[in-house]
Motif scaffolding. Structure first.
Motif, PDB file in Angstrom:
ATOM      1  N   ARG A  11       4.450  -3.670 -38.876  1.00 52.63           N
ATOM      2  CA  ARG A  11       4.418  -2.313 -39.428  1.00 52.63           C
ATOM      3  C   ARG A  11       3.071  -2.060 -40.094  1.00 52.63           C
ATOM      4  O   ARG A  11       2.326  -2.988 -40.413  1.00 52.63           O
ATOM      5  CB  ARG A  11       5.545  -2.114 -40.445  1.00 52.63           C
ATOM      6  CG  ARG A  11       5.379  -2.947 -41.699  1.00 52.63           C
ATOM      7  CD  ARG A  11       6.642  -3.044 -42.527  1.00 52.63           C
ATOM      8  NE  ARG A  11       7.181  -1.737 -42.889  1.00 52.63           N
ATOM      9  CZ  ARG A  11       8.340  -1.579 -43.548  1.00 52.63           C
ATOM     10  NH1 ARG A  11       9.062  -2.640 -43.872  1.00 52.63           N
ATOM     11  NH2 ARG A  11       8.760  -0.379 -43.862  1.00 52.63           N
ATOM     12  N   ARG A  34      11.668  -8.173 -42.548  1.00 52.17           N
ATOM     13  CA  ARG A  34      12.826  -7.589 -41.863  1.00 52.17           C
ATOM     14  C   ARG A  34      13.393  -8.545 -40.813  1.00 52.17           C
ATOM     15  O   ARG A  34      12.648  -9.349 -40.237  1.00 52.17           O
ATOM     16  CB  ARG A  34      12.419  -6.274 -41.187  1.00 52.17           C
ATOM     17  CG  ARG A  34      12.107  -5.153 -42.160  1.00 52.17           C
ATOM     18  CD  ARG A  34      11.681  -3.896 -41.417  1.00 52.17           C
ATOM     19  NE  ARG A  34      10.392  -4.063 -40.757  1.00 52.17           N
ATOM     20  CZ  ARG A  34       9.888  -3.197 -39.881  1.00 52.17           C
ATOM     21  NH1 ARG A  34      10.583  -2.123 -39.542  1.00 52.17           N
ATOM     22  NH2 ARG A  34       8.700  -3.405 -39.342  1.00 52.17           N
ATOM     23  N   PRO A  35      14.686  -8.454 -40.537  1.00 51.23           N
ATOM     24  CA  PRO A  35      15.265  -9.284 -39.475  1.00 51.23           C
ATOM     25  C   PRO A  35      14.708  -8.882 -38.119  1.00 51.23           C
ATOM     26  O   PRO A  35      14.242  -7.744 -37.930  1.00 51.23           O
ATOM     27  CB  PRO A  35      16.767  -8.999 -39.579  1.00 51.23           C
ATOM     28  CG  PRO A  35      16.881  -7.710 -40.312  1.00 51.23           C
ATOM     29  CD  PRO A  35      15.710  -7.646 -41.234  1.00 51.23           C
ATOM     30  N   ASN A  37      15.971  -8.025 -35.305  1.00 47.35           N
ATOM     31  CA  ASN A  37      16.519  -6.878 -34.577  1.00 47.35           C
ATOM     32  C   ASN A  37      15.951  -5.550 -35.060  1.00 47.35           C
ATOM     33  O   ASN A  37      16.057  -4.537 -34.374  1.00 47.35           O
ATOM     34  CB  ASN A  37      18.046  -6.866 -34.658  1.00 47.35           C
ATOM     35  CG  ASN A  37      18.569  -6.671 -36.073  1.00 47.35           C
ATOM     36  OD1 ASN A  37      17.860  -6.862 -37.052  1.00 47.35           O
ATOM     37  ND2 ASN A  37      19.829  -6.291 -36.167  1.00 47.35           N
ATOM     38  N   GLN A  38      15.312  -5.540 -36.225  1.00 48.47           N
ATOM     39  CA  GLN A  38      14.731  -4.309 -36.745  1.00 48.47           C
ATOM     40  C   GLN A  38      13.268  -4.124 -36.342  1.00 48.47           C
ATOM     41  O   GLN A  38      12.682  -3.087 -36.626  1.00 48.47           O
ATOM     42  CB  GLN A  38      14.850  -4.271 -38.276  1.00 48.47           C
ATOM     43  CG  GLN A  38      16.272  -4.145 -38.776  1.00 48.47           C
ATOM     44  CD  GLN A  38      16.353  -4.011 -40.282  1.00 48.47           C
ATOM     45  OE1 GLN A  38      15.374  -3.685 -40.954  1.00 48.47           O
ATOM     46  NE2 GLN A  38      17.530  -4.287 -40.839  1.00 48.47           N
ATOM     47  N   VAL A  39      12.694  -5.112 -35.692  1.00 51.18           N
ATOM     48  CA  VAL A  39      11.288  -5.010 -35.267  1.00 51.18           C
ATOM     49  C   VAL A  39      11.151  -5.127 -33.756  1.00 51.18           C
ATOM     50  O   VAL A  39      10.044  -5.219 -33.242  1.00 51.18           O
ATOM     51  CB  VAL A  39      10.419  -6.082 -35.963  1.00 51.18           C
ATOM     52  CG1 VAL A  39      10.475  -5.946 -37.471  1.00 51.18           C
ATOM     53  CG2 VAL A  39      10.833  -7.487 -35.539  1.00 51.18           C
ATOM     54  N   GLN A  40      12.272  -5.085 -33.054  1.00 48.23           N
ATOM     55  CA  GLN A  40      12.246  -5.323 -31.617  1.00 48.23           C
ATOM     56  C   GLN A  40      11.413  -4.295 -30.877  1.00 48.23           C
ATOM     57  O   GLN A  40      10.717  -4.612 -29.895  1.00 48.23           O
ATOM     58  CB  GLN A  40      13.670  -5.339 -31.061  1.00 48.23           C
ATOM     59  CG  GLN A  40      13.770  -5.872 -29.639  1.00 48.23           C
ATOM     60  CD  GLN A  40      13.198  -7.277 -29.517  1.00 48.23           C
ATOM     61  OE1 GLN A  40      13.548  -8.182 -30.273  1.00 48.23           O
ATOM     62  NE2 GLN A  40      12.281  -7.471 -28.569  1.00 48.23           N
ATOM     63  N   GLU A  41      11.447  -3.054 -31.322  1.00 48.45           N
ATOM     64  CA  GLU A  41      10.671  -2.011 -30.646  1.00 48.45           C
ATOM     65  C   GLU A  41       9.176  -2.338 -30.673  1.00 48.45           C
ATOM     66  O   GLU A  41       8.480  -2.209 -29.661  1.00 48.45           O
ATOM     67  CB  GLU A  41      10.920  -0.655 -31.295  1.00 48.45           C
ATOM     68  CG  GLU A  41      10.183   0.496 -30.625  1.00 48.45           C
ATOM     69  CD  GLU A  41      10.469   1.840 -31.267  1.00 48.45           C
ATOM     70  OE1 GLU A  41       9.778   2.822 -30.905  1.00 48.45           O
ATOM     71  OE2 GLU A  41      11.368   1.915 -32.135  1.00 48.45           O
ATOM     72  N   TYR A  55       8.286 -13.468 -33.189  1.00 51.58           N
ATOM     73  CA  TYR A  55       8.495 -12.983 -34.562  1.00 51.58           C
ATOM     74  C   TYR A  55       9.184 -14.059 -35.382  1.00 51.58           C
ATOM     75  O   TYR A  55      10.145 -14.689 -34.919  1.00 51.58           O
ATOM     76  CB  TYR A  55       9.343 -11.716 -34.551  1.00 51.58           C
ATOM     77  CG  TYR A  55       9.565 -11.101 -35.917  1.00 51.58           C
ATOM     78  CD1 TYR A  55       8.542 -10.409 -36.557  1.00 51.58           C
ATOM     79  CD2 TYR A  55      10.794 -11.210 -36.557  1.00 51.58           C
ATOM     80  CE1 TYR A  55       8.745  -9.834 -37.818  1.00 51.58           C
ATOM     81  CE2 TYR A  55      11.006 -10.643 -37.806  1.00 51.58           C
ATOM     82  CZ  TYR A  55       9.973  -9.953 -38.428  1.00 51.58           C
ATOM     83  OH  TYR A  55      10.173  -9.395 -39.675  1.00 51.58           O
ATOM     84  N   ALA A  57      10.727 -14.222 -39.141  1.00 49.28           N
ATOM     85  CA  ALA A  57      11.027 -13.550 -40.406  1.00 49.28           C
ATOM     86  C   ALA A  57      10.870 -14.527 -41.559  1.00 49.28           C
ATOM     87  O   ALA A  57      11.204 -15.714 -41.441  1.00 49.28           O
ATOM     88  CB  ALA A  57      12.445 -12.984 -40.376  1.00 49.28           C
ATOM     89  N   ASP A 195       2.896   3.464 -43.721  1.00 45.71           N
ATOM     90  CA  ASP A 195       4.128   3.675 -44.468  1.00 45.71           C
ATOM     91  C   ASP A 195       3.917   3.459 -45.973  1.00 45.71           C
ATOM     92  O   ASP A 195       4.584   4.089 -46.791  1.00 45.71           O
ATOM     93  CB  ASP A 195       5.245   2.762 -43.943  1.00 45.71           C
ATOM     94  CG  ASP A 195       4.854   1.295 -43.885  1.00 45.71           C
ATOM     95  OD1 ASP A 195       3.661   0.987 -44.029  1.00 45.71           O
ATOM     96  OD2 ASP A 195       5.741   0.454 -43.669  1.00 45.71           O
TER      97      ASP A 195
END
Length: 255
Positions: A11, A34-35, A37-41, A55, A57, A195
């Motif tokens: 991010r 973040r886990p 699954n929240q950064v997969q994009e 990744y 975490a 952000d």
């Protein structure tokens, strides 16, 4: 392909750095709080550049998480060519110096200064072992700091101190690692659209329009990313220990 670890890499400024390195053919190990699954994009978008993106975490303010990050990177990729110490947090509550609390101070220092310092120690040991086994090995370590290491904000004393400390960490590690062919740099961003700065956009829109920066625009995460890519790719040689300011001329004093 060379391998880079980028803390806070999914991010903000870290994502901008990751994008530029992926374009340059770097395999990436990203770290964040973040886990997965929240950064997969973000991971999928980066992998579109035909590089491997992993990744891990973890909290770089915690020793066990730092050790796991280095171990996981070596297991996945076989080594480390660059470490980008980008992760950081702002001052909780942005409290005035007279109201600052020790718990918040300790947390900011753990993530912004202690974490990068000791993560660099671990990465440097790994790089030194690689240098001993490979002729011509070149390692790079980058500390991403902030103009807040120079500019005083009395409601963010802990943050300012932590970023100023990264400047000295850069010099210390540059001096210690030069004999191994490992370059160390500080990249010092100014006002960057991310952000972290989204809550103060109106404030800085006005300041920039009034001449806060010589180049009257926000800095973009890609601006920082391109600077880091140049450093880790060896495009700025014979400069270990130096500071690269990406601030649109903000720190130039004019009359």
């Amino acid at each position: 392909m060379p391998v880079a670890i980028i803390t806070g890499g999914a991010r903000g400024i870290g994502r901008g750095i990751a994008g530029e390195l992926a374009k340059g053919g770097w395999n990436l190990m990203l770290n964040g709080m973040r886990p997965a699954n929240q950064v997969q994009e973000a991971l999928t978008e980066l992998a579109d550049f035909n590089v491997s993106v992993q990744y891990c975490a973890g909290d770089i303010g915690v020793a066990a998480d730092r050790e796991r990050l280095i171990k996981t990177t070596v297991e996945k990729f076989g080594g480390i060519d660059a470490l980008i110490n980008n992760a950081g947090i702002t001052s909780p509550g942005r409290k005035d110096l007279l109201e600052a609390e020790e718990d918040s101070f300790d947390r900011v220092m753990a993530v912004n200064l202690k974490g990068p310092f000791f993560l660099t120690q671990l990465a440097a040991r790994q790089m030194i072992s690689q240098a001993g086994n490979a002729v011509g090995f070149r390692g790079t370590i980058v500390f991403v700091s902030s103009v807040s290491g120079e500019f005083v904000s009395t409601n963010r004393g802990d943050y300012c101190l932590s970023k100023a400390g990264l400047g000295m960490a850069t010099k210390l590690w540059a001096a210690r690692l030069a004999e191994y062919g490992i370059d160390v740099f500080e990249v010092r961003p100014g006002v960057i659209r991310s952000d972290m700065t989204s809550g103060v956009q109106e404030k800085y829109d006005k300041l920039i329009a009034e001449g806060l920066t010589l180049q009257r625009r926000w800095g973009e995460v890609e601006d920082v990313g391109k600077a880091v890519r140049a450093l880790v790719s060896g495009q700025i040689p014979y400069a270990t220990g130096q500071v690269l300011r990406i601030d649109g001329g903000m720190t130039i004093r004019t009359m």
